[in-house]
Design an enzyme around this catalytic site. Structure first.
Site, PDB file in Angstrom:
ATOM      1  CG  HIS A 286      -1.993  -1.035   1.134  1.00  0.00           C
ATOM      2  ND1 HIS A 286      -3.035  -1.109   2.032  1.00  0.00           N
ATOM      3  CD2 HIS A 286      -2.208  -2.046   0.247  1.00  0.00           C
ATOM      4  CE1 HIS A 286      -3.836  -2.100   1.701  1.00  0.00           C
ATOM      5  NE2 HIS A 286      -3.349  -2.698   0.630  1.00  0.00           N
TER       6      HIS A 286
ATOM      7  CD  GLU B  25      -2.116   3.860   3.261  1.00  0.00           C
ATOM      8  OE1 GLU B  25      -3.298   3.946   3.619  1.00  0.00           O
ATOM      9  OE2 GLU B  25      -1.730   3.110   2.332  1.00  0.00           O
TER      10      GLU B  25
ATOM     11  CB  CYS C 218      -6.222  -1.164   5.164  1.00  0.00           C
ATOM     12  SG  CYS C 218      -4.455  -1.578   5.182  1.00  0.00           S
TER      13      CYS C 218
ATOM     14  CB  CYS D  74      -1.822   1.167   6.135  1.00  0.00           C
ATOM     15  SG  CYS D  74      -1.228   0.355   4.625  1.00  0.00           S
TER      16      CYS D  74
END
Length: 147
Positions: free
Chosen positions: A70, A72, A98, A101
């Protein structure tokens, strides 16, 4: 006055995160993230495969491959490899984090997360708030339409 200044900075950095998301090779969803500290961008990331892997995020069924990182996570690991510290920083991310993260954000010492698209689940944002991280929804579409 200070609140208006922060709002303006939030809008600018978010627009930059949106542009940064364009670097993603993912087809289903492009996400960008910036980590900002003392008005300086100290890291950036977008969703994609790990270094050295093919730049294809989805499998033959159009499902995201399990090893795709991801935005992040990419931004946090990038700052970890630098001489910068994310302690007390703000993360601008185009989608709310999410749960996985969110855990990384907490451990990285990021104190503020600004996002503009809601992820299908809200447990990541809830975990951040529980940890004392300020979570800010920025309706960038409304801001851009009013300019």
């Amino acid at each position: 006055m200070e609140k208006e200044k922060q709002q303006l900075l939030d809008e600018r950095y978010m627009r930059m995160a949106v542009i940064w998301a364009e670097n993603s090779y993912c087809e289903r969803r492009k996400v960008g993230a910036l980590i900002v500290k003392d008005k300086m961008i100290i890291s950036d990331g977008y969703n994609g495969t790990p270094s050295g892997f093919e730049n294809i995020c989805e499998d033959e069924n159009n499902e995201t491959k399990p090893y795709v990182l991801h935005a992040e996570a990419n931004a946090i690991t990038k700052v970890a490899c630098s001489h910068n510290s994310s302690l007390g920083a703000t993360m601008y991310v185009t989608s709310s984090p999410c749960i996985e993260c969110a855990k990384l954000i907490i451990q990285a010492g990021i104190k503020r997360v600004v996002y503009y698209q809601k992820y299908r689940r809200s447990d990541g944002a809830s975990l951040l708030e529980r940890a004392g991280v300020e979570v800010v929804f920025l309706d960038l579409d409304e801001i851009l339409n009013n300019k």
